[in-house]
Design a protein around this motif. Sequence first.
Motif, PDB file in Angstrom:
ATOM      1  N   TRP A  79       0.814  -0.761  -0.084  1.00 36.42           N
ATOM      2  CA  TRP A  79       0.048   0.183   0.096  1.00 36.42           C
ATOM      3  C   TRP A  79       0.750   1.306  -0.401  1.00 36.42           C
ATOM      4  CZ3 TRP A  79      -3.264  -3.032  -1.861  1.00 36.42           C
ATOM      5  CH2 TRP A  79      -3.732  -4.066  -1.145  1.00 36.42           C
ATOM      6  N   ARG A  82       2.159   1.794  -4.224  1.00 31.83           N
ATOM      7  CA  ARG A  82       1.516   2.167  -5.057  1.00 31.83           C
ATOM      8  C   ARG A  82       0.128   2.897  -5.034  1.00 31.83           C
ATOM      9  NH1 ARG A  82      -1.616  -3.426  -5.188  1.00 31.83           N
ATOM     10  NH2 ARG A  82      -3.471  -1.971  -6.212  1.00 31.83           N
ATOM     11  N   ASP A  84      -2.786   3.606  -6.857  1.00 29.70           N
ATOM     12  CA  ASP A  84      -3.711   3.364  -7.438  1.00 29.70           C
ATOM     13  C   ASP A  84      -4.972   3.155  -5.834  1.00 29.70           C
ATOM     14  OD1 ASP A  84      -4.411   0.917  -6.416  1.00 29.70           O
ATOM     15  OD2 ASP A  84      -2.480   0.230  -6.933  1.00 29.70           O
ATOM     16  N   VAL A  85      -5.975   3.590  -6.731  1.00 26.85           N
ATOM     17  CA  VAL A  85      -7.095   4.462  -5.755  1.00 26.85           C
ATOM     18  C   VAL A  85      -7.147   2.858  -4.631  1.00 26.85           C
ATOM     19  CG1 VAL A  85      -9.065   2.973  -6.641  1.00 26.85           C
ATOM     20  CG2 VAL A  85      -9.878   4.720  -5.601  1.00 26.85           C
ATOM     21  N   ARG A  88      -4.682   3.769  -2.288  1.00 24.57           N
ATOM     22  CA  ARG A  88      -5.054   4.947  -1.007  1.00 24.57           C
ATOM     23  C   ARG A  88      -5.606   5.071  -0.235  1.00 24.57           C
ATOM     24  NH1 ARG A  88      -6.763   8.513  -6.824  1.00 24.57           N
ATOM     25  NH2 ARG A  88      -7.805  10.155  -4.633  1.00 24.57           N
ATOM     26  N   TYR A 112     -14.775   8.012  -5.628  1.00 21.59           N
ATOM     27  CA  TYR A 112     -15.442   7.030  -6.224  1.00 21.59           C
ATOM     28  C   TYR A 112     -17.324   7.173  -5.587  1.00 21.59           C
ATOM     29  CZ  TYR A 112     -12.004   5.475  -8.662  1.00 21.59           C
ATOM     30  OH  TYR A 112     -10.630   4.672  -9.919  1.00 21.59           O
ATOM     31  N   GLU A 124      -9.713  -6.784  -4.650  1.00 21.68           N
ATOM     32  CA  GLU A 124      -8.602  -7.263  -4.082  1.00 21.68           C
ATOM     33  C   GLU A 124      -7.935  -7.357  -2.813  1.00 21.68           C
ATOM     34  OE1 GLU A 124      -4.275  -4.441  -5.674  1.00 21.68           O
ATOM     35  OE2 GLU A 124      -6.129  -4.298  -6.261  1.00 21.68           O
ATOM     36  N   ASP A 405      -3.643  11.335  -4.690  1.00 21.18           N
ATOM     37  CA  ASP A 405      -2.817  10.908  -5.969  1.00 21.18           C
ATOM     38  C   ASP A 405      -1.462  11.655  -5.529  1.00 21.18           C
ATOM     39  OD1 ASP A 405      -2.214  11.232  -9.058  1.00 21.18           O
ATOM     40  OD2 ASP A 405      -3.700   9.735  -8.864  1.00 21.18           O
ATOM     41  N   ASP A 434       5.823   8.767  -1.648  1.00 21.01           N
ATOM     42  CA  ASP A 434       6.094   7.917  -3.656  1.00 21.01           C
ATOM     43  C   ASP A 434       7.784   7.486  -3.255  1.00 21.01           C
ATOM     44  OD1 ASP A 434       6.193   7.692  -5.584  1.00 21.01           O
ATOM     45  OD2 ASP A 434       5.931   9.540  -6.780  1.00 21.01           O
TER      46      ASP A 434
END
Length: 495
Positions: A79, A82, A84-85, A88, A112, A124, A405, A434
């Motif tokens: 986690w 990455r 991606d949603v 996050r 979302y 996932e 993001d 990041d």
Amino acid sequence: MHDDFDRCFRAVQAKDARFDGWFVTAVLTTGIYCRPSCPVRPPHAQNMRFYPTAAAAQKAGFRACKRCRPDASPGSPEWNMRGDVVARAMRLIADGTVDREGVTGLAARLGYTTRQLERLLQAEVGANPLALARAQRSQTARVLIETTELPFSDVAFAAGFSSIRQFNDTIRAVCDMTPTALRQRARTRIGSDGEGNAGALSLRLPVRTPFAYEGLFGHLAASMVPGVEEVRDDAYRRTLRLPNGYGIVSLTPAADHVRCSVMLDDFRDLTTAIARCRRLLDLDADPEAVVDALCTDSDLSAVVAKAPGQRIPRTVDEHELAVRVVLGQQVSVKAARTHAGRLATAYGHPVTDVDGGLTHVFPAIEHLAEIDPAHLAFPKARQRSLTTLIRALADGDVVLDAGCDWDTAREQLLALPGIGPWTAELIAMRGLGDPDAFPVTDLGVRLAAEQLGLPSDPRTLTEYSTRWRPWRSYATQHLWTTLDHAVNDWPPKEK
């Protein structure tokens, strides 16, 4: 990884602690799930199932092993790697967002619908947001049961349960023990996690080895904001601003864990405080993957091999880190500390520290909105950069939080006057986590590169750095370790 049965089975057979947190092992014959490194003899392969999270195993009807305590293992590094949603969402859930804002609030932060987010997480990680939050609440409750003398009604409230009955039922289901039995067992267990009292608790924060903490703690010590942070008795200490109050945390590194002592105004903030301390110290990183990747570069391999297991010195508050990075533009570390200390004293909330010299919490963005230029003793251009950043953060034009993001955040930052690539990359690296951020124009990076015979020109070094992807943040940390600088000294040298 949990989908690769053979790889997971080999890890369990080897009792490989490096995979703790990556997945859990459920045993059909006992109804128990374990860490990969559980010392109990592994069952036959046909009796094993692998799940990506403790929440997924609990949802399938399995309870936690009492011996290896899989719910207390390091978090999955996936986690943090990455953007991606799903990743996050997992970072936001760890920060306590579901308990504070509900699933609807979590989904809104990610852009979302609730149904879309639940479908993504179920596919996932094998559990929906509520199940993931429930697993987290049970772990918080377990920590409080085992390390404090709080009444169980207070434990239930602090952990986020809506009722005593829900608390009791969850603990029995997850731990196969009553809260009373858990506490009694902790009292008699040698090497219990802590010594509780009504206001503080002590616990171990697990970490994957190797753990080269000198550069991590040295960096935090070298850039300490007076009154907000300090080093005392070989521990890094700092104040925390949390959803329900304030806190003070003391962090002492060891070879395979970090001892954490935390004082909180409100125990409801325990989960968030632990998550932010883990984030500050980058404790859920995967050091083996970083070492394997960076050692393929012959020019960097010796530096990596000298101190493997570097962590990124991060933050407990993304807004605070962004403000401090802008304050540090084109000045020394000492000058940046002085500027930040003035803001903390003028605008930060005062705290009482009976065990040390901490005096203030770093101010929230809303408290800096009407900042007095008298407290900004640096050039007008940088004053405008700072006030513009503060306004953008307060208005939501720039979003920096655990679930934002990374690329969007960079774009938003670079659109502000006075925010260049160095600032944006350092915020992405230390503020957002990041793993592939690269502040190529950083003076320390360029000096280290030159010493190692690497290109020092920013454009050429950027091209060269592609061989370090997706771990350029860790390559940066390794480059910094080659410098004769206070960021590499732990404990700090006497001045």
